[in-house]
Design a protein around this motif. Structure first.
Motif, PDB file in Angstrom:
ATOM      1  N   CYS A 125       9.338  56.804  21.860  1.00  0.00           N
ATOM      2  CA  CYS A 125       9.151  58.253  21.958  1.00  0.00           C
ATOM      3  C   CYS A 125       9.127  58.780  23.388  1.00  0.00           C
ATOM      4  CB  CYS A 125       7.868  58.662  21.234  1.00  0.00           C
ATOM      5  SG  CYS A 125       6.356  58.178  22.104  1.00  0.00           S
ATOM      6  N   GLY A 126       9.084  57.887  24.375  1.00  0.00           N
ATOM      7  CA  GLY A 126       9.024  58.309  25.764  1.00  0.00           C
ATOM      8  C   GLY A 126       7.623  58.570  26.273  1.00  0.00           C
ATOM      9  N   GLY A 127       6.613  58.325  25.445  1.00  0.00           N
ATOM     10  CA  GLY A 127       5.220  58.520  25.856  1.00  0.00           C
ATOM     11  C   GLY A 127       4.750  57.428  26.800  1.00  0.00           C
ATOM     12  N   ASP A 128       3.584  57.644  27.365  1.00  0.00           N
ATOM     13  CA  ASP A 128       2.985  56.642  28.245  1.00  0.00           C
ATOM     14  C   ASP A 128       2.460  55.474  27.422  1.00  0.00           C
ATOM     15  OD1 ASP A 128       3.443  58.175  30.524  1.00  0.00           O
ATOM     16  OD2 ASP A 128       1.513  59.195  30.352  1.00  0.00           O
ATOM     17  N   GLU A 129       2.494  54.282  28.021  1.00  0.00           N
ATOM     18  CA  GLU A 129       1.972  53.086  27.360  1.00  0.00           C
ATOM     19  C   GLU A 129       0.756  52.565  28.108  1.00  0.00           C
ATOM     20  OE1 GLU A 129       5.571  50.826  25.165  1.00  0.00           O
ATOM     21  OE2 GLU A 129       5.560  50.651  27.351  1.00  0.00           O
ATOM     22  N   LEU A 130      -0.187  52.057  27.352  1.00  0.00           N
ATOM     23  CA  LEU A 130      -1.388  51.433  27.883  1.00  0.00           C
ATOM     24  C   LEU A 130      -1.217  49.927  27.715  1.00  0.00           C
ATOM     25  CD1 LEU A 130      -4.184  52.528  28.889  1.00  0.00           C
ATOM     26  CD2 LEU A 130      -4.974  52.189  26.554  1.00  0.00           C
ATOM     27  N   VAL A 131      -1.365  49.167  28.803  1.00  0.00           N
ATOM     28  CA  VAL A 131      -1.201  47.715  28.758  1.00  0.00           C
ATOM     29  C   VAL A 131      -2.576  47.081  28.594  1.00  0.00           C
ATOM     30  CG1 VAL A 131      -0.296  45.688  29.954  1.00  0.00           C
ATOM     31  CG2 VAL A 131       0.781  47.913  30.304  1.00  0.00           C
ATOM     32  N   PHE A 132      -2.662  46.078  27.715  1.00  0.00           N
ATOM     33  CA  PHE A 132      -3.946  45.423  27.483  1.00  0.00           C
ATOM     34  C   PHE A 132      -3.751  43.938  27.198  1.00  0.00           C
ATOM     35  CE2 PHE A 132      -2.416  46.903  23.390  1.00  0.00           C
ATOM     36  CZ  PHE A 132      -2.718  45.880  22.503  1.00  0.00           C
ATOM     37  N   PRO A 133      -4.782  43.132  27.497  1.00  0.00           N
ATOM     38  CA  PRO A 133      -4.715  41.712  27.139  1.00  0.00           C
ATOM     39  C   PRO A 133      -4.989  41.559  25.643  1.00  0.00           C
ATOM     40  CG  PRO A 133      -6.770  42.167  28.293  1.00  0.00           C
ATOM     41  CD  PRO A 133      -5.982  43.452  28.283  1.00  0.00           C
TER      42      PRO A 133
END
Length: 130
Positions: free
Chosen positions: A6-14
């Motif tokens: 969708c082009g939204g921001d992504e949150l990276v997590f372990p």
């Protein structure tokens, strides 16, 4: 990072060790889109858990518990293939004090996100499993 869906921001997590074995991918991290909730594998992950409440207030304030719920969302996308894994991850979340069905209800009602999957329908299917 930007979501390819969708082009939204992504949150990276372990990915927490308690649920790592239940994912079809063995990478150390994952991403969740802050708009469509798409969860994807990531080659790298931060050491600490991010604040998932930036995605939705439905997520608990504890980052590791939120990461468990994000893994559950990844499995709900293909629930037919990952029924047993989804059941086990839901059990881990419940063991951490989360009412999984209430969490999904809150996500479905959150107007600030537009999930790529039908959260309400997946909730009903998950309810039949757990």
């Amino acid at each position: 990072m930007t979501c390819p869906n969708c082009g939204g921001d992504e949150l990276v997590f372990p990915v927490p060790e308690t649920v790592h074995e239940h994912l079809p991918d063995d990478r150390v991290g994952a991403t969740i889109c802050t708009h469509c909730l798409r969860v994807s594998p990531a080659d790298e992950a931060p050491e600490d858990y991010p604040d998932f409440t930036t995605v939705s207030d439905a997520f608990p304030t504890d980052g590791e518990t939120s990461a468990v719920l994000a893994v559950l969302l990844a499995l709900l996308d293909r629930l037919v293939l990952h029924r047993e894994d989804a059941d086990r991850v839901a059990a881990v979340a419940e063991g951490r004090g989360v009412d999984v069905l209430l969490f999904l209800d809150r996500l479905a009602a959150d107007g600030s996100i537009d999930p790529e999957l039908d959260v309400g329908r997946r909730r009903e299917q998950l309810e039949q499993l757990i």
